[in-house]
Design a protein around this motif. Structure first.
Motif, PDB file in Angstrom:
ATOM      1  N   LEU A 183       0.820  -1.220   0.000  1.00 45.48           N
ATOM      2  CA  LEU A 183       0.000   0.000   0.000  1.00 45.48           C
ATOM      3  C   LEU A 183       0.850   1.264   0.000  1.00 45.48           C
ATOM      4  O   LEU A 183       0.409   2.301  -0.511  1.00 45.48           O
ATOM      5  N   TRP A 184       2.050   1.189   0.571  1.00 49.05           N
ATOM      6  CA  TRP A 184       2.917   2.361   0.601  1.00 49.05           C
ATOM      7  C   TRP A 184       3.398   2.674  -0.822  1.00 49.05           C
ATOM      8  O   TRP A 184       3.938   1.837  -1.501  1.00 49.05           O
TER       9      TRP A 184
ATOM     10  N   LEU B 101     -13.406   2.703  -5.669  1.00 51.38           N
ATOM     11  CA  LEU B 101     -12.582   3.764  -5.086  1.00 51.38           C
ATOM     12  C   LEU B 101     -12.378   4.962  -6.005  1.00 51.38           C
ATOM     13  O   LEU B 101     -11.790   5.961  -5.579  1.00 51.38           O
TER      14      LEU B 101
ATOM     15  N   ASP C 180      -8.640   6.557 -10.130  1.00 53.47           N
ATOM     16  CA  ASP C 180      -7.372   7.139  -9.692  1.00 53.47           C
ATOM     17  C   ASP C 180      -6.452   5.987  -9.294  1.00 53.47           C
ATOM     18  O   ASP C 180      -6.856   4.816  -9.338  1.00 53.47           O
TER      19      ASP C 180
ATOM     20  N   SER D  97       1.333   8.724 -10.296  1.00 57.99           N
ATOM     21  CA  SER D  97      -0.076   9.140 -10.267  1.00 57.99           C
ATOM     22  C   SER D  97      -0.771   8.921 -11.607  1.00 57.99           C
ATOM     23  O   SER D  97      -1.998   9.028 -11.686  1.00 57.99           O
TER      24      SER D  97
ATOM     25  N   TRP E  27      -5.490   4.638  -6.562  1.00 57.95           N
ATOM     26  CA  TRP E  27      -6.011   3.708  -5.574  1.00 57.95           C
ATOM     27  C   TRP E  27      -7.039   2.767  -6.200  1.00 57.95           C
ATOM     28  O   TRP E  27      -7.032   1.556  -5.945  1.00 57.95           O
TER      29      TRP E  27
ATOM     30  N   GLN F 186       1.743  -3.830  -7.162  1.00 60.99           N
ATOM     31  CA  GLN F 186       1.640  -2.381  -7.173  1.00 60.99           C
ATOM     32  C   GLN F 186       1.352  -1.829  -8.569  1.00 60.99           C
ATOM     33  O   GLN F 186       1.555  -0.639  -8.816  1.00 60.99           O
TER      34      GLN F 186
ATOM     35  N   ARG G 285      -5.227   0.180  -8.583  1.00 59.06           N
ATOM     36  CA  ARG G 285      -4.247  -0.791  -8.080  1.00 59.06           C
ATOM     37  C   ARG G 285      -4.624  -1.485  -6.783  1.00 59.06           C
ATOM     38  O   ARG G 285      -3.902  -2.386  -6.342  1.00 59.06           O
ATOM     39  N   ILE G 286      -5.727  -1.110  -6.151  1.00 60.98           N
ATOM     40  CA  ILE G 286      -6.035  -1.680  -4.839  1.00 60.98           C
ATOM     41  C   ILE G 286      -6.231  -3.188  -4.906  1.00 60.98           C
ATOM     42  O   ILE G 286      -5.771  -3.939  -4.026  1.00 60.98           O
TER      43      ILE G 286
ATOM     44  N   LEU H 136       1.450   3.117  -3.288  1.00 55.67           N
ATOM     45  CA  LEU H 136       0.546   2.559  -4.290  1.00 55.67           C
ATOM     46  C   LEU H 136       0.015   3.668  -5.195  1.00 55.67           C
ATOM     47  O   LEU H 136      -0.391   3.411  -6.323  1.00 55.67           O
ATOM     48  N   TRP H 137       0.039   4.886  -4.703  1.00 55.54           N
ATOM     49  CA  TRP H 137      -0.459   6.038  -5.467  1.00 55.54           C
ATOM     50  C   TRP H 137       0.576   6.592  -6.447  1.00 55.54           C
ATOM     51  O   TRP H 137       0.281   7.541  -7.179  1.00 55.54           O
TER      52      TRP H 137
END
Length: 431
Positions: A31-32, A80, A83, A38, A85, A134, A88-89, A34-35
């Motif tokens: 998760l770190w 979500l 974007d 962009s 998140w 990711q 890729r979530i 993951l954004w």
């Protein structure tokens, strides 16, 4: 260990809680950042538009691949937002599932606590799983579902009750169908579960009693015909069901086609890609870990960032010794767990050796690398049990250290400048 179901161990030996903790830690690491980046990168430029079109129902892009992976990406966007998140979530969740399922599959196959925990650490630090957890690509879903199918199959072989075993075999078949529906890479391996069931049953009762004797390995109370239902018919039904959204798209590429016609069209598209690509590679380069792919290397989000796909330089090579050890252990010690790992690795890499697909890439080694690392885990656990604990801990510590060193160019971290990549170029072919 000559029977897949025969040995039971105290529940206290099951490393379930440790597996859960390792999975949670890996998921949080995924998760770190993951954004970042962009914007879409690498093959996200293909799969994100396809996912958006599935949501709108106006078009169906990227029809050469089966639809489930794109449907999962679309679900993330719907949940979500459109974007990073949302994109890729579910990749991060699938990465966590793949890690947990792989450990549980090896536990039920080997009943070795040391091997299971080693496998978790090797898989988490093996580069391939982390990078694909990711990014919104199809491979992570295929791998997660296939390892889940192995988990449920191995658990069924340990189940003491026929009702529980049937439920686990059914879940294995569902996961198997989802793996193939995510990407065809899983299809050549799909028959191995059913063939494995058949081989173990013949070994247990002999060919003469194959049809009549059901109270035997690998799954007591389940005959070969019923196993074929769970591991053959059910996966095909699940696979076919995932195409329903694609057939609902008006004027899409499958318009006027039935399921067979759609697959002919998909196969034609797969075989039509013959133009060379700067990142294409061959199976021998995958095995020797000599050909990297830069998923990202550019100035984005205010800094120079990079994401390189390569296997862990230490464990990808040590894993070859692990697979060789598994083959010997299967022959000399009659270890079913080691034999399964050796067969899965040989079959998964063997497919790409003979495959007609003209252009191949290193990410096709993702699934074989999972079996490679399982072989390494079994080998070092065997060494530990024979007094060579230092080798066990040294391999694990070194794998984690190498992962930590390469982490900045696996995770799109901020780099010092345009030439920063040279810090990690241990081989000239990686450039």
């Amino acid at each position: 260990m000559t029977r897949a179901h025969a040995t039971r161990v105290p529940a206290s030996d099951d490393p379930l809680l440790a597996c859960l903790a390792l999975t949670l830690g890996f998921f949080l690491l995924c998760l770190w950042r993951l954004w970042l980046p962009s914007g879409p990168f690498f093959d996200e430029i293909h799969y994100l538009p396809a996912a958006r079109e599935l949501l709108t129902g106006f078009d169906y892009r990227n029809p050469e691949h089966p639809p489930l992976g794109k449907e999962i990406i679309a679900a993330g966007i719907a949940l979500l937002g459109d974007d990073p998140w949302g994109w890729r979530i579910f990749s991060a969740l699938a990465g966590a599932l793949a890690l947990f399922a792989g450990m549980r599959a090896l536990w039920h196959a080997s009943l070795s606590r040391d091997a299971v925990l080693a496998y978790g650490l090797l898989l988490a630090s093996g580069f391939m799983l982390f990078v694909h957890a990711q990014i919104a690509m199809l491979d992570i879903f295929m791998v997660a579902f296939f390892l889940t199918a192995l988990w449920f199959f191995a658990a069924a072989c340990r189940a003491g009750q026929p009702v529980r075993a049937r439920a686990l075999l059914a879940l294995s078949g569902i996961a198997l169908g989802c793996a193939i529906a995510s990407k065809w890479n899983a299809a050549p391996l799909a028959p191995l579960l059913g063939l494995g069931f058949l081989a173990l049953r013949v070994h247990a009762v002999g060919p003469a009693d194959l049809r009549t004797e059901t109270d035997a390995a690998p799954v007591r109370g389940v005959g070969p015909i019923e196993a074929a239902l769970w591991l053959g018919v059910l996966p095909l039904a699940v696979y076919a069901t995932t195409f329903w959204p694609a057939f609902q798209v008006e004027n899409g590429p499958f318009a006027g086609m039935d399921l067979i016609g759609a697959h002919r069209h998909m196969l034609e598209l797969q075989q039509s890609v013959k133009q060379s690509h700067p990142y294409q590679s061959t199976w021998s380069q995958w095995v020797l870990n000599t050909r990297a792919i830069w998923y990202l290397y550019e100035v984005t989000d205010g800094a120079q960032r990079g994401v390189m796909l390569i296997g862990n330089p230490l464990t990808m090579l040590l894993g070859l010794a692990g697979v060789a050890w598994c083959a010997l252990a299967a022959l000399l010690q009659r270890r079913v767990d080691a034999g399964a790992v050796a067969i899965l690795y040989a079959a998964s890499i063997g497919f790409w050796i003979i495959a007609a697909k003209p252009i191949q890439f290193y990410y096709h080694y993702f699934l074989p690398s999972c079996f490679l690392l399982a072989g390494l885990a079994l080998m070092i656990a065997w060494l530990k049990a024979r007094g060579f604990g230092w080798a066990y801990w040294l391999v694990l510590a070194a794998s984690l250290a190498v992962f930590a060193w390469f982490y900045p160019i696996l995770s799109a971290a901020e780099l010092s400048g345009e030439q920063a990549y040279s810090t990690w170029m241990w081989r000239g072919e990686w450039r």
